[in-house]
Design a protein around this motif. Sequence first.
Motif, PDB file in Angstrom:
ATOM      1  N   ALA A 122      -7.194   7.419 108.722  1.00  0.00           N
ATOM      2  CA  ALA A 122      -6.197   7.761 107.701  1.00  0.00           C
ATOM      3  C   ALA A 122      -4.796   7.822 108.308  1.00  0.00           C
ATOM      4  CB  ALA A 122      -6.561   9.105 107.059  1.00  0.00           C
ATOM      5  N   ALA A 123      -4.676   8.445 109.483  1.00  0.00           N
ATOM      6  CA  ALA A 123      -3.374   8.510 110.154  1.00  0.00           C
ATOM      7  C   ALA A 123      -2.901   7.122 110.566  1.00  0.00           C
ATOM      8  CB  ALA A 123      -3.474   9.427 111.379  1.00  0.00           C
ATOM      9  N   ALA A 124      -3.814   6.278 111.049  1.00  0.00           N
ATOM     10  CA  ALA A 124      -3.444   4.917 111.425  1.00  0.00           C
ATOM     11  C   ALA A 124      -2.973   4.128 110.218  1.00  0.00           C
ATOM     12  CB  ALA A 124      -4.626   4.213 112.094  1.00  0.00           C
ATOM     13  N   ALA A 125      -3.640   4.304 109.079  1.00  0.00           N
ATOM     14  CA  ALA A 125      -3.235   3.600 107.859  1.00  0.00           C
ATOM     15  C   ALA A 125      -1.843   4.034 107.412  1.00  0.00           C
ATOM     16  CB  ALA A 125      -4.260   3.846 106.753  1.00  0.00           C
ATOM     17  N   LEU A 126      -1.570   5.349 107.486  1.00  0.00           N
ATOM     18  CA  LEU A 126      -0.247   5.835 107.093  1.00  0.00           C
ATOM     19  C   LEU A 126       0.834   5.287 108.020  1.00  0.00           C
ATOM     20  CD1 LEU A 126       1.555   7.616 105.364  1.00  0.00           C
ATOM     21  CD2 LEU A 126       1.006   9.547 106.874  1.00  0.00           C
ATOM     22  N   ALA A 127       0.583   5.314 109.337  1.00  0.00           N
ATOM     23  CA  ALA A 127       1.556   4.773 110.289  1.00  0.00           C
ATOM     24  C   ALA A 127       1.756   3.273 110.081  1.00  0.00           C
ATOM     25  CB  ALA A 127       1.096   5.053 111.718  1.00  0.00           C
ATOM     26  N   LEU A 128       0.669   2.559 109.755  1.00  0.00           N
ATOM     27  CA  LEU A 128       0.768   1.122 109.528  1.00  0.00           C
ATOM     28  C   LEU A 128       1.608   0.811 108.294  1.00  0.00           C
ATOM     29  CD1 LEU A 128      -0.169  -1.741 110.337  1.00  0.00           C
ATOM     30  CD2 LEU A 128      -2.159  -1.386 108.859  1.00  0.00           C
ATOM     31  N   LEU A 129       1.355   1.528 107.205  1.00  0.00           N
ATOM     32  CA  LEU A 129       2.112   1.289 105.973  1.00  0.00           C
ATOM     33  C   LEU A 129       3.575   1.690 106.141  1.00  0.00           C
ATOM     34  CD1 LEU A 129      -0.492   2.533 103.323  1.00  0.00           C
ATOM     35  CD2 LEU A 129       0.133   0.172 103.852  1.00  0.00           C
ATOM     36  N   TRP A 130       3.816   2.843 106.740  1.00  0.00           N
ATOM     37  CA  TRP A 130       5.188   3.322 106.928  1.00  0.00           C
ATOM     38  C   TRP A 130       5.945   2.417 107.895  1.00  0.00           C
ATOM     39  CZ3 TRP A 130       6.118   9.123 106.085  1.00  0.00           C
ATOM     40  CH2 TRP A 130       7.482   9.408 106.081  1.00  0.00           C
ATOM     41  N   GLY A 131       5.321   2.114 109.030  1.00  0.00           N
ATOM     42  CA  GLY A 131       5.975   1.243 109.990  1.00  0.00           C
ATOM     43  C   GLY A 131       6.174  -0.159 109.457  1.00  0.00           C
ATOM     44  N   GLY A 132       5.177  -0.689 108.737  1.00  0.00           N
ATOM     45  CA  GLY A 132       5.331  -2.013 108.143  1.00  0.00           C
ATOM     46  C   GLY A 132       6.450  -2.061 107.128  1.00  0.00           C
ATOM     47  N   TRP A 133       6.620  -0.980 106.365  1.00  0.00           N
ATOM     48  CA  TRP A 133       7.720  -0.927 105.399  1.00  0.00           C
ATOM     49  C   TRP A 133       9.072  -0.942 106.119  1.00  0.00           C
ATOM     50  CZ3 TRP A 133      10.921   3.563 104.807  1.00  0.00           C
ATOM     51  CH2 TRP A 133      11.863   3.453 103.791  1.00  0.00           C
ATOM     52  N   MET A 134       9.155  -0.262 107.260  1.00  0.00           N
ATOM     53  CA  MET A 134      10.407  -0.242 108.008  1.00  0.00           C
ATOM     54  C   MET A 134      10.708  -1.593 108.665  1.00  0.00           C
ATOM     55  SD  MET A 134      10.155   3.540 109.788  1.00  0.00           S
ATOM     56  CE  MET A 134      11.810   3.449 110.483  1.00  0.00           C
TER      57      MET A 134
END
Length: 435
Positions: free
Chosen positions: A288-300
């Motif tokens: 779950a933490a990896a998914a959040l970091a992936l989505l947030w970082g990908g958006w940036m």
Amino acid sequence: MSATTPHNPMFNAETAAMGLPADLSGAVAVLAVALGCGLLIGIERERRKGSGPHRAFAGLRTFALTCVAGALAALTQLTGLVVTGAALVAALAAMAYWRDRSDDPGATTEVALLLTYLIGVLCAWSLPLAAATAVGLTGLLAGRQRLHHFASHWLSPGEVRDGIMLAALVLMALPLVPNRPLWGPVLNPHVIVQLVALLLGVQALAHLSRRLLQARHAVALSALASGFVSSTATIATLGLAARERPADVRLLAGGGLLSCVSTQLQLLLVAAAVQPAWLAWLWAPALAAAALALLWGGWMVRGAPAGPAGAQQPPDEDRMFSLWGAAGVAALLSGIQVAVHALERWLGATGLLLGATLAALADLHASLAAVFASSPPQAGGTAVWAVMLALSVHAGSKSVTAGFAGGWRYLLALAPGLWAHTALCVAGVYWMAHR
């Protein structure tokens, strides 16, 4: 029971002694699967066979009959017949190779014919395994051109060398290393070598993935790849680049956050290698933490240029991994495990918490590997609190590193996603421990 006695449910003790199948339908199923496997392989070889006087050896009918012959030989339960059939097929393949007058007389079809016979024999042992082997063989034969191009043109000499080294480590060294700890639950040589193999495998996979998609999102891919080695070092490197190019702060902060995805995934790898019992407690929070970091970082990172702006390219692109780097990380993991275990023996539960906290300042995975090795997960136990504390302390360490390396703008861009995905992981670990 002889070496060729099938372990198929259609055989029982009485009929095995008589050499007859327990029921006719079972024998028909074996022959039907053998025929299907032979036809599958034969269709692929028929397409390669060509026509005319210079056509290649063996086609659709030959492969189908060979596979059925292997199944019939196995059904008779006669070891001599199975061996004789294999010898005849091998002799036929050798003769065909000897008579081949083509410019490129490869032995693929001849070897495939012998394997097809053995697949027929395998049908009497396990129908699913025989069918899976036939599908795998057909895929291997059909991928001839792509496999040749991959091996001859796509892979570089350094990648081939690294691949051989990794295969030797996994297939030869790992099974020979003793699997017992040298001091308490730590310093297990098998676990140490397994950690090195995992680190090398992840680096190699990340390298090949980056080569496949090298033209797009270079910052994101480089951050993900280097994050498996050290997310903190990746954040520091991108922070230094942010000082030189203030306009790219958001892009580089996104890359730093994407390196945290690798941290979470590698956390699961370390748990699997050191203490697999922890996976039941960590897989959901870490993913779950990896998914959040992936989505947030990908958006940036979205909209990043295709070139390597801000990305740190390795000096030797054809190397898939750094053996000394992986060995150093494994040595660090082992050393910190010893230190934490010593503190735990000296100070008990307080020593475990203190050791995990101090180790997390330098390397999260080393800290958690020590916790995993020291004790299995227990609801409300000290080890669970040590994991949560280590995750939080490591996020603080990354924040301080980002501030020093990239300045306050870089820190402000990185910190929200960094602390959000860390808080999600910590909360998930707490929930898994108290559910």
